[in-house]
Enzyme design. Structure first.
Site, PDB file in Angstrom:
ATOM      1  CE  LYS A 153     -11.632  -0.349   9.138  1.00 33.28           C
ATOM      2  NZ  LYS A 153     -11.888   1.196   8.825  1.00 33.28           N
ATOM      3  CG  PHE A 162     -10.289   6.194   2.716  1.00 30.38           C
ATOM      4  CD1 PHE A 162     -11.004   7.135   3.305  1.00 30.38           C
ATOM      5  CD2 PHE A 162      -9.966   6.665   1.331  1.00 30.38           C
ATOM      6  CE1 PHE A 162     -11.294   8.269   3.055  1.00 30.38           C
ATOM      7  CE2 PHE A 162     -10.117   7.916   0.981  1.00 30.38           C
ATOM      8  CZ  PHE A 162     -10.973   8.776   1.907  1.00 30.38           C
ATOM      9  CB  SER A 163     -10.647   0.596   5.355  1.00 30.82           C
ATOM     10  OG  SER A 163     -11.718   1.316   5.961  1.00 30.82           O
ATOM     11  CB  ILE A 164      -5.601  -0.153   2.702  1.00 29.04           C
ATOM     12  CG1 ILE A 164      -6.345  -0.388   1.605  1.00 29.04           C
ATOM     13  CG2 ILE A 164      -4.113  -0.663   2.729  1.00 29.04           C
ATOM     14  CD1 ILE A 164      -5.621  -0.283   0.265  1.00 29.04           C
TER      15      ILE A 164
END
Length: 393
Positions: A116, A112-114
């Site tokens: 980013k 997921f947002s890792i």
């Protein structure tokens, strides 16, 4: 006797659809099999090689203060926190691992947002090559962004989540702008009679809020997807190939990673990357070592130092989304703001990369937490990680 899919996972494969793949109990399997539901592009390792997990019973079952009532061992905490995979690295060596019964140590897990934070590392490499200047307006790279929220902000505003964006991360709303966003990235099924959108075209429909850019921290995933669009524009190359050539292969990843893509191949750089827990730990270790592996500077040391030391503390205080009271946010990474100098990358459903330079420790926790947010309190996670960092190996 042949073991059926249902025997292995507790549900039939036909039960899992694009409409429910991110929900429990299916997520215990789908988070390691995203390719079954969404198109992906491969982030190739140099020579993929299966790895054998380290037997860690003594470490996992030793009594420790975890910060969570009723969980007196690392294993107990990890079980409660819906953990699929856990890796603790100390001084560059794997010191302990945990894998749930349903988890495959060699299967890429959605982080997921890792994603980013990984995207920002790639951006930092390109910055050192002179292809990106964070202080330039986004429209210098994407002229078509004029008229959208990104029409008058800088690339740095995007990196640091200080864009004045009129958008809410409503993960469970099936009809709002966030649901449109999920459909554009092909993570949700299309609505009947709805005009299909690509990820990039959706981003350029977003509008500005009333506050100016460069103000409070305001977490919004579309910003990180815009980074991916800019990266592909300035390089003329695909994101997956860039990560493979500039980061994944040089850092010694042992497994192929992948990233989800939309109908025209635009990468979901805000949340679509999958990788093994060990390879995520290798990324953390690379940053802990100032971007150097085997004498080669892979990630610019100046970029890492800026990420660790900068970020507007007041902006963070005005909009922070995790419990780091002294923290900062810089280039898609969270800073603890404490004396330990720890920094981390976080994804919904319980994904963590935690780096403590002081104790030379890197911790990875990948999970299938049933709800996007709220099952585990961030402060419990920080207390647990800090306790692990203090433990002798």
């Amino acid at each position: 006797m042949i073991k059926t899919f249902k025997d292995r996972h507790g549900f039939a494969r036909a039960d899992v659809t694009l409409a429910n793949w991110r929900t429990a109990p299916y997520s215990r399997w789908t988070f390691q099999n995203v390719r079954d539901f969404v198109p992906t592009a491969v982030i190739a390792a140099e020579v993929p090689a299966a790895e054998v997990s380290l037997a860690s019973e003594a470490f996992l079952d030793a009594a420790m203060e975890t910060g969570l009532a009723g969980s007196a061992t690392a294993r107990a905490f990890l079980d409660v926190a819906h953990t699929d995979a856990f890796v603790l690295m100390r001084k560059g060596e794997i010191a302990a691992e945990y894998y749930a019964a349903h988890a495959d140590p060699n299967a890429p897990h959605l982080v997921f947002s890792i994603s980013k934070s990984l995207t920002a590392v790639l951006s930092g490499i390109l910055e050192a090559e002179g292809l990106i200047d964070p202080d330039r307006p986004v429209t210098d790279y994407l002229p078509e962004a004029r008229g959208s929220v990104y029409g008058d902000c800088t690339y740095r505003d995007v990196l640091d989540m200080r864009v004045s964006l009129d958008f809410e991360e409503a993960y469970l709303d099936p009809y709002g702008a966030f649901a449109r966003y999920r459909r554009a990235m092909l993570w949700n099924p299309p609505l009947p009679d709805a005009e299909p959108e690509t990820l990039a075209s959706f981003l350029l429909t977003l509008t500005k809020a009333e506050r100016p850019h460069g103000g409070p921290f305001y977490y919004a995933s579309p910003n990180a997807d815009l980074l991916g669009v800019v990266i592909e524009r300035v390089t003329g190359a695909r994101f997956a190939n860039l990560v493979s050539d500039l980061l994944w292969k040089p850092m010694g990843a042992k497994g192929n990673a992948d990233v989800t893509v939309d109908a025209i191949g635009t990468p979901r750089t805000a949340g679509g990357v999958s990788m093994t827990a060990r390879d995520l730990a290798r990324l953390g270790e690379l940053l802990r070592n100032h971007g150097v592996r085997n004498g080669r500077q892979i990630v610019p040391e100046g970029w890492i130092r800026d990420m660790q030391e900068n970020g507007d503390r007041q902006a963070w205080q005005e909009g922070r989304n995790v419990d780091l009271p002294n923290g900062r946010y810089r280039s898609q990474w969270y800073q603890s703001g404490e004396a330990d100098g720890a920094f981390c990358a976080i994804g919904i459903h319980g994904q963590w990369l935690y780096v403590d330079p002081g104790t030379e420790t890197v911790i990875v926790k990948l999970s299938s937490q049933p709800e996007p947010l709220g099952d585990e309190e961030n402060q419990d996670m920080f207390a647990f990680f800090r306790a692990l960092c203090r433990r002798a190996i």
